[in-house]
Design a protein around this motif. Structure first.
Motif, PDB file in Angstrom:
ATOM      1  N   LYS A 217      35.228   5.712 -14.378  1.00 42.29           N
ATOM      2  CA  LYS A 217      34.331   6.329 -15.346  1.00 42.29           C
ATOM      3  C   LYS A 217      33.077   5.482 -15.543  1.00 42.29           C
ATOM      4  O   LYS A 217      31.958   5.997 -15.630  1.00 42.29           O
ATOM      5  N   ILE A 218      33.250   4.156 -15.586  1.00 43.33           N
ATOM      6  CA  ILE A 218      32.114   3.245 -15.752  1.00 43.33           C
ATOM      7  C   ILE A 218      31.231   3.261 -14.506  1.00 43.33           C
ATOM      8  O   ILE A 218      29.999   3.299 -14.599  1.00 43.33           O
ATOM      9  N   ASN A 225      22.941   6.193 -13.962  1.00 41.70           N
ATOM     10  CA  ASN A 225      21.877   5.474 -14.674  1.00 41.70           C
ATOM     11  C   ASN A 225      21.238   4.401 -13.787  1.00 41.70           C
ATOM     12  O   ASN A 225      20.875   3.317 -14.269  1.00 41.70           O
ATOM     13  N   TYR A 226      21.141   4.720 -12.478  1.00 39.45           N
ATOM     14  CA  TYR A 226      20.464   3.832 -11.532  1.00 39.45           C
ATOM     15  C   TYR A 226      21.065   2.428 -11.516  1.00 39.45           C
ATOM     16  O   TYR A 226      20.367   1.419 -11.349  1.00 39.45           O
ATOM     17  N   GLY A 227      22.390   2.356 -11.692  1.00 42.58           N
ATOM     18  CA  GLY A 227      23.093   1.087 -11.556  1.00 42.58           C
ATOM     19  C   GLY A 227      23.014   0.184 -12.762  1.00 42.58           C
ATOM     20  O   GLY A 227      23.432  -0.989 -12.686  1.00 42.58           O
ATOM     21  N   LEU A 228      22.535   0.698 -13.905  1.00 40.62           N
ATOM     22  CA  LEU A 228      22.359  -0.148 -15.088  1.00 40.62           C
ATOM     23  C   LEU A 228      22.896   0.551 -16.325  1.00 40.62           C
ATOM     24  O   LEU A 228      22.700   1.744 -16.517  1.00 40.62           O
ATOM     25  N   VAL A 263      32.151  -5.974  -8.268  1.00 43.53           N
ATOM     26  CA  VAL A 263      31.481  -4.670  -8.237  1.00 43.53           C
ATOM     27  C   VAL A 263      30.289  -4.661  -9.184  1.00 43.53           C
ATOM     28  O   VAL A 263      29.274  -4.022  -8.911  1.00 43.53           O
ATOM     29  N   ILE A 264      30.437  -5.375 -10.301  1.00 37.66           N
ATOM     30  CA  ILE A 264      29.364  -5.394 -11.309  1.00 37.66           C
ATOM     31  C   ILE A 264      29.011  -6.822 -11.702  1.00 37.66           C
ATOM     32  O   ILE A 264      29.765  -7.769 -11.456  1.00 37.66           O
ATOM     33  N   SER A 272      25.544  -4.219 -14.642  1.00 39.83           N
ATOM     34  CA  SER A 272      24.816  -3.597 -13.539  1.00 39.83           C
ATOM     35  C   SER A 272      25.640  -3.680 -12.272  1.00 39.83           C
ATOM     36  O   SER A 272      26.465  -4.590 -12.092  1.00 39.83           O
ATOM     37  N   LEU A 273      25.433  -2.713 -11.400  1.00 36.25           N
ATOM     38  CA  LEU A 273      26.103  -2.706 -10.104  1.00 36.25           C
ATOM     39  C   LEU A 273      25.535  -3.790  -9.209  1.00 36.25           C
ATOM     40  O   LEU A 273      24.324  -4.041  -9.206  1.00 36.25           O
ATOM     41  N   LEU A 274      26.404  -4.466  -8.469  1.00 32.04           N
ATOM     42  CA  LEU A 274      25.928  -5.451  -7.495  1.00 32.04           C
ATOM     43  C   LEU A 274      25.566  -4.757  -6.195  1.00 32.04           C
ATOM     44  O   LEU A 274      26.101  -3.729  -5.839  1.00 32.04           O
TER      45      LEU A 274
END
Length: 274
Positions: A217-218, A225-228, A263-264, A272-274
């Motif tokens: 879900k996250i 949200n563009y990775g943020l 992953v984040i 944020s996504l790595l």
């Protein structure tokens, strides 16, 4: 014969208008030709739903919205001074006597209905009167089980719900992370079966073993949200609930696991996504 239930009966006779079916005790039920299959032959066992009409047993291959001992949401098709008729999902409507109506049933409106056999008449009957949070014994449920819910009504403690069409339970207000509406359907999880036989339910799975659902879900929210995402383990429970419809406890479990999996990235005010 078990009126108000789906059961297997044997075809014993074919007549111009349909078929005569029998149970193991020799009791008969009639089914109209329109509900029969072209492949039916005498001696074949068929699965049908049995109802009552004018003192006789009749059968249909239609599926009733609820059988004996079950709840379902039904629409009133006719309201009379003596009672109301509800669309039951089969050719015959379900009757709710006036004395079994919590409030007067209005034609065209939807209601939560419980189906039972009336002791006095022996007839299949509906009611909109039922106990709140009754006590149960020998439940075929376990903590953590995923269940189907019908939302009943809001109370001081939270929301009363019907579990798997048969049992009444409660979702505490602290476990509600989304807008709920009476008579709507949701998926839920058994949280606790208490010693007094009452059932507590959650809209989210319990325990760390279910963290994958929250992680996904996250990730989905981050991708949207563009990775943020301006949430972190320092965010308030209210902020997390509003953004992700989950508790802070489950949020922290999930981002901790995502961080460990690389992953984040977690910062003071964001992930944020790595």
């Amino acid at each position: 014969m078990k009126p108000g239930q789906t059961q297997s009966l044997t075809i014993s006779e074919k007549i111009s208008s349909g078929f005569i079916l029998r149970d193991e005790d020799g009791e008969k039920a009639f089914i109209q030709k329109v509900f029969a299959d072209d492949s039916w032959e005498i001696g074949t066992e068929v699965e049908v739903f049995v109802y009552q009409e004018e003192g006789n047993f009749k059968a249909t291959t239609e599926k009733a919205n609820a059988e004996i001992g079950e709840f379902a949401v039904m629409t009133s098709v006719q309201s009379l001074p003596t009672g109301a008729f509800m669309d039951w999902g089969i050719i015959k409507d379900l009757f709710i006597p006036y004395k079994q109506q919590k409030s007067k049933i209005i034609e065209g409106k939807r209601y939560l209905v419980y189906v039972y056999i009336d002791d006095a008449t022996g007839l299949i009957t509906g009611t909109t009167k039922f106990k709140r949070n009754p006590q149960y014994e020998d439940l075929p449920l376990r903590n953590g089980d995923k269940v189907d819910l019908i939302i009943m009504n809001e109370s001081e403690l939270g929301w009363n719900v019907v579990i798997n069409k048969q049992y009444i339970g409660l979702i505490y207000a602290s476990d509600v992370f989304k807008k709920l509406y009476p008579l709507s359907e949701e998926s839920g999880y058994i949280k606790t079966i208490r010693e007094d036989g009452k059932i507590d339910v959650s809209l989210q799975p319990q325990g760390f073993e279910n963290v994958d659902e929250f992680k996904q879900k996250i990730i989905d929210k981050l991708n949207d949200n563009y990775g943020l995402l301006y949430l972190s383990d320092k965010s308030s429970p209210e902020e997390i609930k509003e953004e992700l419809l989950m508790s802070k406890k489950n949020f922290k479990k999930a981002i901790g696991s995502l961080y460990k999996d690389k992953v984040i990235e977690i910062k003071d005010d964001r992930i944020s996504l790595l």
